[in-house]
Motif scaffolding. Structure first.
Motif, PDB file in Angstrom:
ATOM      1  N   TYR A  78     -16.447 -49.514  24.865  1.00 14.31           N
ATOM      2  CA  TYR A  78     -16.038 -50.872  24.506  1.00 14.31           C
ATOM      3  C   TYR A  78     -16.609 -51.902  25.485  1.00 14.31           C
ATOM      4  O   TYR A  78     -16.674 -51.660  26.691  1.00 14.31           O
ATOM      5  CB  TYR A  78     -14.509 -50.983  24.497  1.00 14.31           C
ATOM      6  N   LEU A  98      -6.776 -52.878  24.806  1.00 12.52           N
ATOM      7  CA  LEU A  98      -7.261 -51.495  24.840  1.00 12.52           C
ATOM      8  C   LEU A  98      -6.100 -50.508  24.832  1.00 12.52           C
ATOM      9  O   LEU A  98      -6.205 -49.433  24.217  1.00 12.52           O
ATOM     10  CB  LEU A  98      -8.149 -51.275  26.061  1.00 12.52           C
ATOM     11  N   ALA A 109     -11.237 -44.102  25.677  1.00 15.06           N
ATOM     12  CA  ALA A 109     -12.032 -45.329  25.706  1.00 15.06           C
ATOM     13  C   ALA A 109     -12.623 -45.575  27.081  1.00 15.06           C
ATOM     14  O   ALA A 109     -11.988 -45.305  28.109  1.00 15.06           O
ATOM     15  CB  ALA A 109     -11.188 -46.526  25.285  1.00 15.06           C
ATOM     16  N   SER A 111     -14.075 -48.852  28.855  1.00 13.46           N
ATOM     17  CA  SER A 111     -14.249 -50.299  28.781  1.00 13.46           C
ATOM     18  C   SER A 111     -15.152 -50.730  29.930  1.00 13.46           C
ATOM     19  O   SER A 111     -14.779 -50.629  31.097  1.00 13.46           O
ATOM     20  CB  SER A 111     -12.889 -51.000  28.855  1.00 13.46           C
TER      21      SER A 111
END
Length: 261
Positions: A78, A98, A109, A111
């Protein structure tokens, strides 16, 4: 009277003001918050890691509450928004988002914290993001050393997704295009990409966009300041995916693309 070294060089309101001494004053952006172990609302755990020391690239990793010890989950890379000049992967707005996204989507994830303009002009943000993406993909390779445990133990490299909002959506699109042209480490393929309110623009107004002095619009002035000397200006392929020198959309390196406005 202000001293010469604090005279304003450029104003890109409402985002920031740049002074002639090189200092930058930002007016937008949510506060930085620490990662959390089992967020009380979502149960998602997060931690900060360093991807590269030179250049400095870091990320915040997210892991949902697991139902099995060795559970494999899709991977989401992301990229945060903020017009390339504000916000952070560590900001409260993106941290909260998130947490919700990871909890509801049941994904691991990453980020990415890329360097911001104007201190670091484009294309630095793109290069940082590509290096981070390739770092993630490298975890699919058996001979890759120093693997991040959350990615190694819980990441499913047959289910890799990319996403972002605003400038982050612009980055996500460009990373997907670059993956289609150059390929990712370990032969990793992107299953899907989602673009939330992507920051794209062009030299010509589209649809209901205002037409008076379009070249003096904030996006045009912003792009000129954060990517000085960009080939084709605002029609550079990184800002205008349908511009004259943009690669064919057929080269996008994903199976599915979702664009939300």
């Amino acid at each position: 009277m202000a001293s010469i070294d604090k005279e304003v060089a450029t104003e890109l309101l409402p985002f920031l003001r740049v002074y002639k001494d090189g200092s930058v004053e930002r007016y937008l952006g949510s506060p930085i918050v620490p990662p959390s172990h089992e967020d009380p609302e979502t149960g998602v755990s997060s931690k900060d890691i360093t991807i590269s020391e030179i250049p400095t690239i870091s990320a915040r990793l997210y892991l949902p509450k697991l139902t099995q010890p060795n559970q494999k989950l899709p991977i989401l890379v992301y990229f945060h928004g903020g017009a390339f000049i504000v916000e952070s992967a560590f900001s409260s707005d993106h941290h909260r988002y998130l947490n919700d996204l990871v909890s509801q989507g049941q994904v691991v994830a990453v980020s990415v914290e890329y360097r911001l303009a104007p201190e670091h002009s484009l294309p630095i943000a793109y290069e940082d993001s590509w290096a981070a993406f390739q770092w993630v993909a490298s975890h699919s390779m058996d001979n890759y050393a120093d693997k991040e445990p959350w990615l190694e133990n819980h990441g499913d490299f047959k289910r890799v997704f990319v996403g972002g909002d605003s400038a982050g959506a612009n980055i996500a699109y460009n990373m997907t295009m670059r993956a289609g042209i150059e390929g990712l480490n370990g032969g990793v393929k992107i299953v899907g990409t989602f673009l939330t309110h992507p920051f794209f623009w062009s030299s010509k107004p589209v649809g209901s966009e205002f037409t008076v002095e379009h070249e003096k619009s904030l996006p045009c002035r912003l792009w000129e300041h954060i990517f000085p000397g960009a080939p084709d200006g605002i029609d550079n392929p990184k800002m205008n995916p349908l511009g004259p020198s943009a690669p064919s959309l057929a080269r996008l390196g994903c199976s599915r693309l979702l664009e939300c406005f």
